[in-house]
Write a protein that holds these residues in place. Structure first.
Motif, mmCIF file in Angstrom:
data_model
loop_
_atom_site.group_PDB
_atom_site.id
_atom_site.type_symbol
_atom_site.label_atom_id
_atom_site.label_comp_id
_atom_site.label_asym_id
_atom_site.label_seq_id
_atom_site.Cartn_x
_atom_site.Cartn_y
_atom_site.Cartn_z
ATOM 1 N N LEU A 1 46.384 124.176 -66.012
ATOM 2 C CA LEU A 1 46.215 123.091 -65.043
ATOM 3 C C LEU A 1 45.567 123.625 -63.775
ATOM 4 O O LEU A 1 44.692 122.971 -63.195
ATOM 5 C CB LEU A 1 47.558 122.427 -64.732
ATOM 6 N N LYS A 2 45.959 124.826 -63.370
ATOM 7 C CA LYS A 2 45.354 125.428 -62.179
ATOM 8 C C LYS A 2 43.858 125.640 -62.386
ATOM 9 O O LYS A 2 43.069 125.476 -61.457
ATOM 10 C CB LYS A 2 46.031 126.755 -61.843
ATOM 11 N N ASP A 3 43.473 125.999 -63.602
ATOM 12 C CA ASP A 3 42.051 126.182 -63.910
ATOM 13 C C ASP A 3 41.283 124.865 -63.796
ATOM 14 O O ASP A 3 40.175 124.834 -63.260
ATOM 15 C CB ASP A 3 41.868 126.754 -65.314
ATOM 16 N N ALA B 1 37.748 121.172 -58.172
ATOM 17 C CA ALA B 1 37.590 121.318 -56.711
ATOM 18 C C ALA B 1 36.255 121.972 -56.383
ATOM 19 O O ALA B 1 35.539 121.523 -55.474
ATOM 20 C CB ALA B 1 38.750 122.122 -56.133
ATOM 21 N N GLU B 2 35.917 123.014 -57.111
ATOM 22 C CA GLU B 2 34.645 123.700 -56.860
ATOM 23 C C GLU B 2 33.456 122.791 -57.160
ATOM 24 O O GLU B 2 32.468 122.791 -56.428
ATOM 25 C CB GLU B 2 34.562 124.974 -57.697
ATOM 26 N N THR C 1 42.182 117.454 -54.913
ATOM 27 C CA THR C 1 41.745 117.419 -56.306
ATOM 28 C C THR C 1 42.923 117.187 -57.238
ATOM 29 O O THR C 1 42.849 116.370 -58.159
ATOM 30 C CB THR C 1 41.032 118.734 -56.680
ATOM 31 N N LYS C 2 44.015 117.884 -56.998
ATOM 32 C CA LYS C 2 45.200 117.736 -57.857
ATOM 33 C C LYS C 2 45.733 116.309 -57.794
ATOM 34 O O LYS C 2 46.082 115.722 -58.820
ATOM 35 C CB LYS C 2 46.282 118.739 -57.451
ATOM 36 N N ALA C 3 45.776 115.739 -56.594
ATOM 37 C CA ALA C 3 46.231 114.350 -56.453
ATOM 38 C C ALA C 3 45.299 113.406 -57.214
ATOM 39 O O ALA C 3 45.758 112.499 -57.921
ATOM 40 C CB ALA C 3 46.301 113.970 -54.976
ATOM 41 N N GLY D 1 51.527 120.746 -68.142
ATOM 42 C CA GLY D 1 51.651 120.249 -66.780
ATOM 43 C C GLY D 1 50.795 119.038 -66.483
ATOM 44 O O GLY D 1 50.995 118.375 -65.461
ATOM 45 N N ALA D 2 49.833 118.720 -67.343
ATOM 46 C CA ALA D 2 48.952 117.582 -67.083
ATOM 47 C C ALA D 2 49.702 116.258 -67.202
ATOM 48 O O ALA D 2 49.535 115.368 -66.363
ATOM 49 C CB ALA D 2 47.747 117.594 -68.020
ATOM 50 N N ARG D 3 50.530 116.122 -68.225
ATOM 51 C CA ARG D 3 51.276 114.867 -68.391
ATOM 52 C C ARG D 3 52.260 114.650 -67.241
ATOM 53 O O ARG D 3 52.325 113.544 -66.689
ATOM 54 C CB ARG D 3 51.976 114.814 -69.745
ATOM 55 N N PRO D 4 53.040 115.676 -66.827
ATOM 56 C CA PRO D 4 53.915 115.479 -65.663
ATOM 57 C C PRO D 4 53.131 115.143 -64.387
ATOM 58 O O PRO D 4 53.589 114.347 -63.570
ATOM 59 C CB PRO D 4 54.656 116.807 -65.519
ATOM 60 N N LEU D 5 51.951 115.729 -64.220
ATOM 61 C CA LEU D 5 51.108 115.401 -63.067
ATOM 62 C C LEU D 5 50.718 113.931 -63.098
ATOM 63 O O LEU D 5 50.782 113.233 -62.087
ATOM 64 C CB LEU D 5 49.858 116.289 -63.053
ATOM 65 N N ALA D 6 50.339 113.437 -64.271
ATOM 66 C CA ALA D 6 49.973 112.026 -64.424
ATOM 67 C C ALA D 6 51.171 111.123 -64.154
ATOM 68 O O ALA D 6 51.042 110.096 -63.475
ATOM 69 C CB ALA D 6 49.421 111.775 -65.826
#
Length: 140
Positions: A2-4, A10-11, A20-22, A48-53
């Motif tokens: 997820l950090k990648d 972001a870049e 970007t994460k938001a 971590g993508a699903r919990p972020l969503a």
């Protein structure tokens, strides 16, 4: 992983990693609500993508009920989700330029990292035939 995705996006967009994460959370939540196969593929591959969503959905007040989610997959529901997603991205501090840049950045990451191809604009990410000109006109 997820950090990648956050770093890459972001870049590519010039956004801060926090913004970007938001934005990724908002986009992934909207795509999931649409039943997007693209979102499913990312959720399978990016811990971590699903919990972020889900977190973004809770913060924006997205629908969570089964019936509401089914309605969001109808043509009118898709338009509603797209319009509210654009509004949520604006509230998160993104302008039209950043919104226009973030989708190809996500698509490029998915292609480079997972060889997931065929996604490059909002309609593709949602797997629908959303008329983005009409959506953007409504959001303005």
């Amino acid at each position: 992983m997820l950090k990648d995705l956050v770093r890459h996006t972001a870049e590519a967009t010039g956004l801060t990693q926090s913004k970007t994460k938001a934005a990724l959370g908002i986009i992934l939540n909207a795509a999931e609500r649409q039943g997007s196969p693209f979102a499913d593929k990312l959720f399978e591959r990016i811990p971590g993508a699903r919990p972020l969503a889900a977190k973004a959905g809770a913060q924006t007040g997205a629908a969570t009920g089964v019936i509401a989610r089914l309605i969001e997959q109808t043509p009118g529901g898709r338009r509603y989700v797209a319009v509210t997603m654009i509004g949520d991205l604006h509230e998160a501090g993104l302008g039209h330029t950043e919104i226009g840049a973030i989708f190809p950045a996500i698509a490029a990451f998915a292609e480079e990292t997972f060889q997931i191809t065929g996604f490059g604009h909002l309609g593709d990410l949602f797997g629908s035939d959303v008329d983005m000109d009409a959506v953007m006109a409504q959001a303005a």
